[in-house]
Design an enzyme around this catalytic site. Structure first.
Site, short mmCIF file in Angstrom:
data_model
loop_
_atom_site.label_atom_id
_atom_site.label_comp_id
_atom_site.label_asym_id
_atom_site.label_seq_id
_atom_site.Cartn_x
_atom_site.Cartn_y
_atom_site.Cartn_z
NE ARG A 240 9.58 27.23 -70.86
CZ ARG A 240 9.29 26.83 -72.11
NH1 ARG A 240 10.24 26.73 -73.03
NH2 ARG A 240 8.05 26.55 -72.44
CB SER B 193 4.20 26.55 -67.78
OG SER B 193 3.61 26.36 -69.02
CD GLU C 256 8.24 28.26 -67.39
OE1 GLU C 256 8.00 27.13 -67.84
OE2 GLU C 256 7.81 29.30 -67.93
C1 LIG Z 1 -0.42 33.31 -69.91
C2 LIG Z 1 1.07 33.10 -69.99
C3 LIG Z 1 1.58 32.24 -70.96
C4 LIG Z 1 2.97 32.02 -71.06
N1 LIG Z 1 3.42 31.19 -72.03
C5 LIG Z 1 4.75 30.95 -72.15
C6 LIG Z 1 5.24 30.08 -73.17
O1 LIG Z 1 4.49 29.54 -73.98
N2 LIG Z 1 6.58 29.88 -73.24
C7 LIG Z 1 7.45 30.48 -72.37
O2 LIG Z 1 8.66 30.24 -72.50
N3 LIG Z 1 7.00 31.32 -71.41
C8 LIG Z 1 5.69 31.57 -71.27
N4 LIG Z 1 5.23 32.41 -70.29
C9 LIG Z 1 6.18 33.06 -69.38
C10 LIG Z 1 6.57 34.49 -69.83
O3 LIG Z 1 5.78 34.89 -70.89
C11 LIG Z 1 8.05 34.56 -70.27
O4 LIG Z 1 8.89 34.07 -69.26
C12 LIG Z 1 8.47 35.99 -70.62
O5 LIG Z 1 9.75 35.97 -71.21
C13 LIG Z 1 8.48 36.91 -69.39
O6 LIG Z 1 8.69 38.24 -69.85
P1 LIG Z 1 8.53 39.46 -68.88
O7 LIG Z 1 8.99 40.69 -69.62
O8 LIG Z 1 7.17 39.52 -68.33
O9 LIG Z 1 9.61 39.11 -67.75
P2 LIG Z 1 9.47 39.31 -66.17
O10 LIG Z 1 8.41 38.41 -65.64
O11 LIG Z 1 9.36 40.76 -65.87
O12 LIG Z 1 10.90 38.79 -65.70
C14 LIG Z 1 11.23 37.41 -65.82
C15 LIG Z 1 12.71 37.23 -65.41
O13 LIG Z 1 13.54 37.92 -66.34
C16 LIG Z 1 14.32 38.94 -65.69
N5 LIG Z 1 14.33 40.07 -66.63
C17 LIG Z 1 13.26 40.67 -67.22
N6 LIG Z 1 13.68 41.61 -68.09
C18 LIG Z 1 15.04 41.60 -68.04
C19 LIG Z 1 16.06 42.35 -68.71
N7 LIG Z 1 15.79 43.31 -69.62
N8 LIG Z 1 17.36 42.08 -68.39
C20 LIG Z 1 17.68 41.14 -67.46
N9 LIG Z 1 16.76 40.40 -66.81
C21 LIG Z 1 15.46 40.63 -67.10
C22 LIG Z 1 13.58 39.22 -64.38
O14 LIG Z 1 14.47 39.71 -63.40
C23 LIG Z 1 13.03 37.85 -64.04
O15 LIG Z 1 14.05 37.07 -63.47
C24 LIG Z 1 3.85 32.68 -70.17
C25 LIG Z 1 3.34 33.56 -69.20
C26 LIG Z 1 1.96 33.78 -69.12
C27 LIG Z 1 1.42 34.74 -68.10
#
Ligand SMILES: Cc1cc2nc3c(=O)[nH]c(=O)nc-3n(C[C@H](O)[C@H](O)[C@H](O)COP(=O)(O)OP(=O)(O)OC[C@H]3O[C@@H](n4cnc5c(N)ncnc54)[C@H](O)[C@@H]3O)c2cc1C
Length: 332
Positions: A158, A230, A326
């Site tokens: 992570r 998580s 996280e």
């Molecule tokens: C139901 C559920 C289940 C999940 N299961 C998992 C799992 O199994 N494993 C896991 O690892 N995660 C899991 N997650 C967490 C999530 O899916 C991941 O962290 C995912 O990568 C977030 O993507 P996002 O586009 O929504 O990012 P955001 O939530 O929009 O951003 C997350 C972080 O990344 C940064 N960011 C986003 N896009 C960019 C970019 N293009 N350039 C630079 N920085 C950026 C943001 O500033 C922030 O700090 C889960 C979440 C949910 C809601």
């Protein structure tokens, strides 16, 4: 570049959040315009993908920057470059349909391709880092587009180097390494045993479908029950540091990482103390998975921070273990 003013920010925890300005990039060519815009304003900035791993304040006083670069380009029989705005699960399905195998265990993880390297997303024994050849990004400090190789990214559980940088990920180059299907995770084994499926009968697509079923059973759909997945990382500790007077290791879920290190399932730690956590009218633990905090009633960012600190306090008092949050908590 698209400029939207006074927007409400859709996010998977369902917090009613708003911001003054959102800038959406639809290609790398927008970077000059973005730099020009930021040079002339003194706004704070927040990069977002699909906002599934951030905890927003009710009002973000600054500029939201969103990557909406949506191309997928096949470079060779084992390499693909994907725009940061592509939905992660869409890409996993695309890869399987186009005979690029390896991402099957990472099926149904919410969010965008651009965010995936940030915390090195992982699930069911696989992490995205294994498949990353290069990450292309814009560095807000040097005002330059750069590329990091897998090695430069310092990936671990992570974590990546990007968490400490001021950057916007534009695209990710994936290299699909041949290898066996990863079926060693307990919940996959349980599913195979219960359904009389031999690991040798699996294909990447069959495994992906099994993981979809396991996830849908265990994790809440955030469009119906708002959450950020998580809420805490599984703590990784030196075995020598475990306080065995407070811990009955047999009651825990653990993964031996070698070199004297052990990963401890945070969900089980929370389950063991959950009766001591004060009830909250707005936030709760998800009934099928104690690691997931849910918004049950218009929760604010403060409600979630307070509830999570009660959990951290109980786990620490009971087991001498710190739980690290996280998702990213965003200041207003
Ligand atoms: C139901 C559920 C289940 C999940 N299961 C998992 C799992 O199994 N494993 C896991 O690892 N995660 C899991 N997650 C967490 C999530 O899916 C991941 O962290 C995912 O990568 C977030 O993507 P996002 O586009 O929504 O990012 P955001 O939530 O929009 O951003 C997350 C972080 O990344 C940064 N960011 C986003 N896009 C960019 C970019 N293009 N350039 C630079 N920085 C950026 C943001 O500033 C922030 O700090 C889960 C979440 C949910 C809601």
């Amino acid at each position: 570049m698209i400029i939207d003013k006074n927007i409400s920010l859709k996010n998977s925890f369902g917090i009613n959040a708003s911001s003054n300005i959102c800038l959406t990039l639809e290609s790398e060519e927008c970077i000059d315009e973005l730099t020009y815009f930021l040079n002339n304003k003194s706004y704070k900035k927040l990069i977002i993908g699909e906002a599934t791993n951030i905890l927003l304040p009710e009002n973000f006083e600054g500029v939201i920057i969103k990557n909406n670069i949506l191309n997928i380009s096949i470079i060779s029989k084992d390499e693909v470059i994907v725009g940061g705005g592509v939905n992660w699960d869409y890409f996993v399905n695309w890869s399987l349909e186009n005979n690029f195998y390896g991402l099957e265990n990472l099926t149904l993880i919410p969010g965008s391709v651009g965010a995936a390297p940030i915390q090195n997303i992982g699930a069911y024994g696989v992490e995205i880092s294994k498949f990353i050849k290069k990450v292309r990004f814009y560095d807000f400090i040097d005002k330059q587009i750069k590329e990091f190789t897998q090695n430069d990214c310092n990936f671990s559980y992570r974590k990546s180097i990007f968490q400490d940088m001021d950057i916007l990920i534009l695209s990710v180059c994936f290299k699909f390494v041949p290898g066996d299907l990863v079926t060693s995770y307990d919940s996959i084994n349980d599913y195979l045993n219960t359904n009389n499926i031999k690991p040798s009968d699996l294909t990447p697509i069959k495994l992906s479908n099994i993981i979809k079923k396991i996830r849908l059973d265990r994790l809440p759909d955030y469009t119906k029950i708002p959450n950020v997945g998580s809420f805490f990382k599984n703590p990784i500790l030196n075995k020598a540091d475990l306080n065995l007077e407070k811990l009955d290791i047999k009651k825990l879920i653990t993964w031996d990482l070698g070199n004297g290190m052990i990963k401890i399932g945070a969900a089980r730690l929370i389950e063991l103390v959950k009766d001591k956590i004060p009830k909250d009218v707005n936030v709760d633990l998800y009934k099928n998975h104690a690691l997931v905090l849910i918004n049950k009633n218009n929760a604010t960012q403060d409600d979630v921070i307070q509830y999570s600190s009660f959990i951290q306090k109980e786990v620490f008092n009971t087991f001498d273990i710190n739980l690290e949050i996280e998702p990213i908590i965003i200041d207003s």
